[in-house]
Design an enzyme around this catalytic site. Structure first.
Site, PDB file in Angstrom:
ATOM      1  N   LYS A   1      -9.180   4.219  -2.254  1.00 40.71           N
ATOM      2  CA  LYS A   1      -9.119   3.553  -0.957  1.00 40.71           C
ATOM      3  C   LYS A   1      -8.032   4.193  -0.091  1.00 40.71           C
ATOM      4  O   LYS A   1      -6.991   4.593  -0.599  1.00 40.71           O
ATOM      5  CB  LYS A   1      -8.768   2.071  -1.199  1.00 40.71           C
ATOM      6  CG  LYS A   1      -9.350   1.132  -0.174  1.00 40.71           C
ATOM      7  CD  LYS A   1      -9.058  -0.308  -0.542  1.00 40.71           C
ATOM      8  CE  LYS A   1      -8.025  -0.879   0.401  1.00 40.71           C
ATOM      9  NZ  LYS A   1      -7.702  -2.272   0.164  1.00 40.71           N
TER      10      LYS A   1
ATOM     11  N   LYS B   1       2.226  -5.443  -9.741  1.00 41.25           N
ATOM     12  CA  LYS B   1       3.493  -5.214  -9.036  1.00 41.25           C
ATOM     13  C   LYS B   1       4.692  -5.344  -9.958  1.00 41.25           C
ATOM     14  O   LYS B   1       5.670  -4.623  -9.797  1.00 41.25           O
ATOM     15  CB  LYS B   1       3.648  -6.189  -7.857  1.00 41.25           C
ATOM     16  CG  LYS B   1       2.817  -5.788  -6.648  1.00 41.25           C
ATOM     17  CD  LYS B   1       3.337  -6.448  -5.379  1.00 41.25           C
ATOM     18  CE  LYS B   1       2.483  -6.054  -4.182  1.00 41.25           C
ATOM     19  NZ  LYS B   1       2.839  -6.833  -2.980  1.00 41.25           N
TER      20      LYS B   1
ATOM     21  N   LYS C   1      -1.678   3.404   3.144  1.00 46.92           N
ATOM     22  CA  LYS C   1      -0.513   3.918   3.873  1.00 46.92           C
ATOM     23  C   LYS C   1       0.587   4.370   2.926  1.00 46.92           C
ATOM     24  O   LYS C   1       1.518   5.035   3.334  1.00 46.92           O
ATOM     25  CB  LYS C   1       0.011   2.869   4.862  1.00 46.92           C
ATOM     26  CG  LYS C   1       0.463   1.569   4.239  1.00 46.92           C
ATOM     27  CD  LYS C   1       0.710   0.519   5.318  1.00 46.92           C
ATOM     28  CE  LYS C   1       0.637  -0.865   4.705  1.00 46.92           C
ATOM     29  NZ  LYS C   1       0.374  -1.934   5.648  1.00 46.92           N
TER      30      LYS C   1
END
Ligand code: TRP
Length: 337
Positions: free
Chosen positions: A203, A121, A206
């Site tokens: 995977k 991140k 969203k």
């Protein structure tokens, strides 16, 4: 209340949390949330919306507020029952942030630096590598340890964070005596790993730029069926599970998770049939599963007063549990309360 617990032992406790960052996908549902519902029968469950975690990336206040409401309504819509489980919003229980301070003083810079999610991140949001992003696993450790759970169901991406929560608990207990239960990861008996409909080697997510890659839990029937029609398959035209057929294997996995049929039964059901029939069947059964959830979600989200009553009650119950642990930890450290 009926209780099939013949040994009369109190039920084991399970705890998990979900961030309110956008509508969960079919992958989140089949891989995790559906299991949260099933676990209510066997365990004493505590489930929260991890809204404090959400601001490690910049949020727009009005949107965050809406997403917190929606996430709570969705937990109710899938069948989490506030009579059976404690359902609450993390920011409404101040002990999470408070315990986090104690725990952060018992967590090493070095061990937080090794967290793969932090490394990923901070590389992706190089303009906002804030201290919260770094200490996120400590807050997650307090979410967990405050409730003394036996089990924490988490996906593969959160395994390392659960590990550090356990390490912190063991360390704290070692210094001050038994304060925290050291929880085990919970691996569900069945839990589907749902892949992208457009790139079945990835995977389902969203945040996929291609909206045809994922099914949102609130997609309407036509959208669901259309996305399955467009799902990537292969040129063999045979419904069977095989490593060289990731698209078809993924669709079989989804169909199996929603119908409870085995892979062999599914292969037999579609023997001699083309992908058109198969994809339509998968799309329709997924739509049949999500339709009532969406309808229920719409009812909850339209009734703000009722939602508010439920989350305030949930926060009261959660805080009663959390306070006990928090006070115990504070006293052990030497604070005068
Ligand atoms: N970090 C988790 C995620 O992003 C959410 C979470 C926060 C969590 N606190 C937790 C999960 C405690 C399990 C237990 O998915």
């Amino acid at each position: 209340m009926s209780d099939n617990n013949i040994t009369n032992q109190p039920k084991k406790r399970a705890l998990s949390c979900i961030q309110p960052s956008g509508t969960p996908t079919l992958g989140n549902y089949l891989g995790a949330l559906k299991n949260w519902v099933a676990m209510q029968e066997e365990f004493d469950c505590v489930y929260a919306i991890a809204d404090l975690h959400a601001i490690t990336v910049r949020q727009e206040p009005a949107k965050l507020r809406r997403q917190i409401h929606e996430a709570f309504a969705l937990l109710l819509a899938i069948g989490l029952d506030p009579e059976k489980s404690v359902l609450f919003i993390q920011a409404q229980v101040p002990e999470h942030a408070q315990l986090s301070w104690l725990l952060s003083c018992h967590t090493q810079f070095g061990e937080l630096s090794r967290m793969t999610q932090f490394k990923d991140k901070s590389a992706r949001h190089a303009d906002n590598v804030n201290a919260g992003l770094f200490t996120y696993p400590v807050l997650m450790a307090s979410d967990i340890l405050l409730y003394q759970p036996d089990y924490v169901p988490v996906g593969a991406d959160q395994k390392q964070h659960l590990e550090i929560a356990r390490d912190i608990a063991v360390r704290f207990n070692g210094i001050y005596g038994d304060v925290f239960k050291v929880p085990e990861p919970y691996i569900p008996k069945t839990g589907a790993r749902v892949m992208s409909l457009q790139d079945p080697t990835k995977k389902m997510s969203k945040s996929d730029e291609n909206i045809n890659g994922f099914i949102s839990m609130l997609d309407d029937r036509d959208t669901i069926i259309r996305k399955f029609k467009r799902a990537v398959t292969d040129s063999e035209a045979c419904v069977r599970v095989a490593p060289e057929k990731p698209g078809v294997s993924n669709l079989i996995g989804i169909y199996s998770a929603v119908t409870g049929k085995t892979e062999a039964e599914i292969e037999r059901e579609f023997e001699g049939k083309g992908y058109g029939d198969f994809k339509l069947a998968v799309g329709e059964t997924v739509a049949d599963t999500l339709d009532p959830i969406r309808a229920s979600f719409e009812r909850y989200i339209a009734d703000k007063a009722y939602l508010e009553e439920l989350y305030h009650k949930g926060a009261d119950s959660a805080e009663r549990l959390a306070r006990k642990t928090y006070f115990k930890a504070m006293k052990k450290v030497g604070y005068v309360l």
